[in-house]
Structure formats: structure tokens, C-alpha cells
Enzyme design. Structure first.
Site, PDB file in Angstrom:
ATOM      1  CB  SER A 120      -7.460   3.457   3.306  1.00  0.00           C
ATOM      2  OG  SER A 120      -6.765   2.775   4.326  1.00  0.00           O
ATOM      3  CE  LYS A 130      -3.698   1.953   2.949  1.00  0.00           C
ATOM      4  NZ  LYS A 130      -4.450   1.703   4.209  1.00  0.00           N
ATOM      5  CB  SER A 165      -8.253   0.515   6.011  1.00  0.00           C
ATOM      6  OG  SER A 165      -8.991   1.687   6.202  1.00  0.00           O
TER       7      SER A 165
END
Length: 476
Positions: free
Chosen positions: A156, A80, A180
Site C-alpha cells: 500500500s 504515506k 506494503s
């Protein structure tokens, strides 16, 4: 090679060790896959092709000279874009870090995966400063769901989930403060784990750990197969001498857990956002297979308020100040929507903050008391399968994310595994929460559910479902 891409990372590593495929071939196949799917998904913001090729050559040289190979040797992984990878820029999806300097070193967990022989291959998309339940920002635009491009992959860690689901990476790292890693896993039909608060070092995450919300979040592993989560946790666990919140608790072996001896509770409706009928049916089917007892924890209907109170006691002022400090003069509408909710509903003063903390204590105490009668709890991951782009900030959808918020507030570990799908072909996951430090129990149950219901499945024959371009992307 196409079939190899669909295998778990553990299986891919086994093939490298056995000489059935070289790491160089495996890396090239994943690079080709990323090139194929990313125009449809927009999941990857930075392809680390040359660095990955160098890592593959090193892995193949280790094997050629008979060196001892790590458990994930020669296999790629994704990261990420809020977790540092040495020599790359970490934007966290916010304009102020569009041209952030190259990271001088790996985040602790990236370094640990490297030490096990795994090779970073891509950095993946996320919301502006991680503040949204869908992955869209002003630098890279939005990430599409592999099963329906009109829908979000979640946030996210939505870029991670989409890429892994589409076989562009076997596993990777996300982070989770309100769901997330688990919500994107649910939306994209993969597996994920939010570890116990204090389990894994967050050194090298952007933004860094700290402040009153730090107990809410952890970095967590994501993968198509639960066996990769188990392998990753064994590698990732342990203090690093920098993140002082990490507790040196042992990590148990999920394969040593006797599923039949576990006391498991389940519920389908948390009293905040009713689940879709299909979602409730999937959870109930999983519960029946495990002989779980229907029982909803007391006060769980407070989960949404307890999470949002912790994040928003200052009305979002801390986030605004941080954005100003780093030069994010423009922010994404989804982040603006988050801040507006905090300002309107959760801003308070000193007395109010004291009440927030009192409510947090009583909530955690009630949840902990409930868990004394059970080893694990099954529930939905979200009230719905993947939602349409741009709708996550709407109140009905937003409150549906409270199913994951519960275990950020308690700090318990929670795993997600796909156990069904909607009539529209969208994945539906089941969430498995367990006692603090008992990731082994959550993962053991997730392994069993994966065995029973199949876990991850290809979309459209292994390719993202191709839809016409969807209007509304914020990519400049």
C-alpha cells in the site's frame, strides 16, 4: 542540482552542513522535481510547499548561527497518506475521509524525523484504506510505476516508493501489514525495511493500531539508499509512551556487523507461487556473493494461509463496519476484491478461529526453530517484478505476494534492496530477513548487496519512463 537530488538523504544533509547547498535550495529543487514527475506518476496527493519552505528557512538559520544540526537537517522527506502530519488532512485513500479534519499533531515517527531536522514535503498515494497491493483509490486515482506507467508501483505504500524512486524525495515513511513497504520498494527499485513487530510506535497512523492483526504490521522507512534506512532507524526507534506494544530494545549499528561471520540461508521458491526465472536468478546471484546456503524454512508454504486467516477470520466484517462508521459509502474495486477473498475463503467461526491460532503458533515455532541455525534468510520479495495495473487481485498475482507475508506472520524484520532487473528493465529486489530485533543484521546485509549490485538506478536517464496515458484509472 539534478545530481544532488539523486543522492541519499545522508549525503544531502552533509552538503547542507558544509554549506555547499542551502536547505532552501534543496527544498526548491525537490518541489520542482515533484512538479515535473507527479503528472506522470500521480504519487503525491498533497504537496506541503509552504510548510517545507518555512522548515528550510529555519534549518538555514540554525546553520547560520552555528547551532548544532541534526543528522538529517534541512533535508525533505515524504509521508504515506495514512500517517499524520500536523496541519494536514489524512485520508487513508478512502472516501469517508476525503475531507478529514486537519491533524492536530504529527505522528510520533514524523515528529522524530522533524526533531532530527528533516522537513515533510509531500503526502503520498495509497490504496483505499490501505487494502491492496497497488495504489489506487476513488479520491486520487492510481499511481504509476516510474519504470513503466502501464504497471503499478505496488501497495500500500506505492506513492512513497514511486516518488522516492523518481527523486522527488530522498526517503519517507510507509506501513506494512503484508508487504506494503517491501513490495513497492521491489517494484520501484528502492530500499525499505519492515522492522520487528513491536519495534516502532504507530501512534498517529490511520487506521490506528489494534485488533487481532496488530502483530502483523509496522510503520517502516523507505529510501533510495540503505544508508538512509540505517540513519532513520537510529532516529525512529524507542517507545513513545502511547503505543503500548513497543518494546524498548536497543538498535544495533549495521556497520558493526561482520558480514563474513554470518550464517545465511536462501531460497528462491516458497512453494506457494513460483518465481520468474529472472527473479530466481537475481536471488541466487545475491546468495552466491554472500556464500549463503540454499535451505528453505519448513512450513513456509503455509505463509499465505496464515496471513490471510489472521486478516480474514471474520470474512472482512470488521473492515466493512469500519468503512460504514467513517462514511465510506463507496469503495474501490481492489478493496472489494480483498473483502471477497476473505469472505469466500477465510471466514470461520469460534472453533475455526481457535484452529487458526493453533496453526499460527506451530508455523511461528517451526520458523523460529529454523532460524536458530542461521543469522539471516535471503529470498524473493515477490514472485514477479512490477505487474500491470488492476491485476493484483488476480489469484496468481495475489499469491505471489506471499514472500513478504511470511515475515509479517513471524514478526521478524525484513529489508529489501534492488539487486537486478528483468529483461524489460523492471527492478528486482532481494528480501533479507533476520532474527527479531536484529534489524542491524538485515540492514548490514542489504548494505553489502547494494554495494555489490548497485541498488537503486535511474529509470530513463533519471526521469520516469513516459508512456501514453493508461486507460482504467479510477480517478473521478
Amino acid at each position: 542540482m539534478k545530481e544532488i537530488l539523486a543522492l541519499s538523504g545522508i549525503a544531502q544533509a552533509r552538503l547542507v552542513r558544509e554549506g555547499a547547498v542551502s536547505s532552501a535550495e534543496l527544498i526548491e529543487a525537490h518541489l520542482e522535481r515533484i512538479a515535473q514527475v507527479n503528472p506522470l506518476l500521480n504519487a503525491v496527493v498533497d504537496v506541503l510547499s509552504e510548510e517545507a519552505r518555512i522548515g528550510a528557512r529555519a534549518a538555514d538559520e540554525r546553520r547560520a548561527r552555528g547551532a548544532s544540526l541534526g543528522p538529517l537537517d534541512g533535508v525533505p522527506f515524504s509521508v504515506k497518506d495514512s500517517i499524520e502530519v500536523a496541519g494536514t488532512s489524512c485520508s487513508a485513500g478512502t472516501v469517508g475521509w476525503r475531507h478529514a479534519p486537519l491533524s492536530p499533531r504529527d505522528a510520533t515517527l514524523v515528529a522524530r524525523l522533524r526533531a532530527a531536522g528533516a522537513i515533510p514535503i509531500a503526502r503520498t498515494n495509497l490504496p483505499d484504506l490501505l487494502f491492496a497491493f497497488e495504489s489506487d483509490n476513488l479520491i486520487y486515482g492510481r499511481t504509476n510505476n516510474p519504470y513503466d506507467a502501464a504497471r503499478t508501483s505496488g501497495g500500500s505504500s506505492g506513492g512513497e516508493a514511486a516518488l522516492i524512486a523518481a527523486c522527488g524525495s530522498p526517503f519517507g515513511l510507509g506501513s506494512d501489514a503484508a508487504g506494503s513497504v517491501r513490495l513497492p520498494a521491489h517494484f520501484c527499485g528502492i530500499a525499505a525495511l519492515k522492522p520487528t513487530s513491536g519495534r516502532l510506535p504507530r501512534t498517529g497512523h490511520v487506521p490506528a493500531a489494534g485488533g487481532w492483526i496488530e502483530t502483523l504490521w509496522q510503520i517502516g522507512p523507505m529510501a533510495r539508499r540503505v544508508e538512509d534506512l540505517c540513519a532513520m532507524m537510529a532516529i525512529l526507534t524507542g517507545p513513545d509512551g502511547e503505543d503500548h506494544t513497543v518494546i524498548p530494545m536497543p538498535f544495533g549499528d549495521p556497520l558493526a556487523i561482520d558480514i563474513a561471520g554470518l550464517r545465511i540461508a536462501w531460497f528462491a521458491d516458497n512453494g506457494i507461487a513460483p518465481p520468474t526465472t529472472e527473479t530466481a536468478e537475481v536471488v541466487q546471484s545475491a546468495a552466491q556473493e554472500l556464500s549463503a546456503k540454499e535451505s528453505r524454512p519448513p512450513r513456509i508454504e503455509e505463509s499465505y494461509d496464515r496471513e490471510m486467516e489472521l486478516i480474514g477470520a471474520d470474512g472482512g466484517d470488521g473492515v466493512r463496519a469500519y468503512l460504514h462508521q467513517i462514511g465510506s459509502t463507496r469503495t474501490h474495486p481492489l478493496l472489494d476484491g480483498w473483502l471477497a477473498k476473505l469472505e469466500l475463503y477465510f471466514r470461520t467461526g469460534v472453533e475455526g478461529f481457535a484452529k487458526y491460532w493453533e496453526s499460527l503458533y506451530t508455523f511461528r515455532a517451526a520458523m523460529f526453530a529454523f532460524l536458530q541455525d542461521y543469522d539471516a534468510v535471503l529470498s524473493p520479495v515477490c514472485a514477479t517484478p512490477a505487474i500491470l495495473h488492476g491485476t493484483s487481485i488476480e489469484d496468481a498475482a495475489f499469491r505471489g505476494f506471499s514472500y513478504t507475508m511470511t515475515y509479517n506472520v513471524t514478526g521478524w524484520p525484513a529489508a529489501v534492496v534492488r539487486c537486478g532487473e528483468s529483461s524489460q528493465g523492471l527492478p528486482i529486489g532481494v528480501q533479507v530477513a533476520a532474527h527479531p530485533w536484529r534489524e542491524d543484521v538485515a540492514l548490514a546485509i542489504a548494505l553489502r548487496l547494494e554495494e555489490l549490485f548497485g541498488g537503486w538506478k535511474r529509470s530513463g536517464g533519471g526521469h520516469p519512463r513516459e508512456s501514453p496515458p493508461v486507460p482504467g484509472s479510477s480517478r473521478p
